[in-house]
Design an enzyme around this catalytic site. Structure first.
Site, PDB file in Angstrom:
ATOM      1  N   ARG A 180      42.325  36.781  40.277  1.00  0.00           N
ATOM      2  CA  ARG A 180      40.941  36.830  39.720  1.00  0.00           C
ATOM      3  C   ARG A 180      40.909  36.056  38.448  1.00  0.00           C
ATOM      4  NH1 ARG A 180      38.320  42.713  39.528  1.00  0.00           N
ATOM      5  NH2 ARG A 180      36.477  41.262  39.407  1.00  0.00           N
ATOM      6  N   CYS A 237      37.966  42.664  31.312  1.00  0.00           N
ATOM      7  CA  CYS A 237      38.408  43.011  32.586  1.00  0.00           C
ATOM      8  C   CYS A 237      37.403  42.670  33.524  1.00  0.00           C
ATOM      9  CB  CYS A 237      39.209  44.440  32.871  1.00  0.00           C
ATOM     10  SG  CYS A 237      37.867  45.842  32.539  1.00  0.00           S
TER      11      CYS A 237
END
Length: 282
Positions: A180, A237
């Protein structure tokens, strides 16, 4: 004060003269809805069996505000958060232990919120419920109302501009999975990639196969190798949950760190914000 507690230490404290308040924050990041499957139900898991005396806290409804411009899990309204904690029996002078199903992310989110709002004695059960060998209960407790009055700002919080600045002046860690960060996949947010200058540091690499944190010295070596030496450190995050787990890992290592709570879900929703892809921070 340690940021984490083992199951055996918790058992001793629960049997002692000053037992901690227990918060059960079982939650999972679930893509089940897209696949047509039922979403994870933390409350149902709690009702099926929890640590005796533990109170369930709903991450989505009580540890976050409504999704929107602030990201998928923006910070909750402070007054509402305080009311939730008081209903759970949390007082300013009472120790608190938070646990989840074992991943540690949800428990860390509760830990961080309590620390950010000024609670001085809160720890996470290392390894979560899976490490508990005692009996479980299905009784739902009704604790006496606590007196905790949240005072935000006790630990550092970053906004988007602060995260961008720290990526240039200090160390900004990206706690998501490496794919990611690199922008190879993005199953949730508008676009893949990372904040320019951020360093990839998946929080899954802070724990062993049993879900317990690695030894403090091992964690310290890991973070120092990533650049956490003599500089300010921040973490983000996807939406401020697994990032809280990385802040907790840094605390175990003795390294203070700020959390960018809006994280990638907020950053990537703003088309004016730059996006980097690939393994290079820039």
């Amino acid at each position: 004060m340690n940021a984490i507690i083992s199951a055996s230490e918790l058992a001793d404290e629960l049997a002692g003269a000053r037992p901690p308040v227990l918060l059960d924050v079982r939650w999972q990041l679930s893509l089940a809805k897209a696949a047509g499957a039922a979403a994870f139900d933390g409350r149902a898991e709690y009702e099926a069996g929890h640590l005796p005396g533990a109170v369930f806290v709903d991450l989505d409804a009580e540890l976050a505000g409504p999704p929107g411009a602030g990201g998928r899990h923006p910070l909750p309204d402070v007054a509402a958060f305080g009311a939730v904690m008081r209903r759970a029996g949390v007082s300013a002078g009472t120790p608190v232990v938070v646990y989840d199903g074992g991943q540690g992310w949800a428990a860390a989110r509760a830990w961080w919120l309590l620390r950010w709002t000024g609670h001085q004695d809160v720890r996470v059960l290392d390894g979560g419920l899976a490490t508990w060998t005692g009996a479980l209960s299905t009784d739902v407790p009704a604790p006496a109302e606590g007196d905790f009055a949240p005072q935000p700002g006790a630990v550092d919080l970053l906004d988007a501009d602060g995260a961008a600045a720290l990526a240039r002046s200090g160390l900004l860690l990206d706690a998501r999975a490496g794919e990611r960060y690199r922008g190879e996949v993005e199953p949730i947010d508008r676009v893949g990639g990372h904040i320019p200058g951020a360093v990839s540091a998946p929080t899954t690499e802070n724990v062993g196969p049993d879900g317990r944190f690695l030894a403090p010295e091992v964690l310290a070596d890991r973070f120092k190798a990533l650049g956490a030496s003599g500089t300010e450190v921040g973490v983000y995050c996807g939406s401020g949950v697994s990032g809280a787990h990385e802040v907790l890992a840094l605390a175990v290592a003795g390294i203070p760190a700020a959390l960018y709570a809006g994280s990638w879900s907020q950053w990537s929703s703003d088309e004016s914000r730059p996006v980097a892809t690939g393994p290079d921070p820039q």
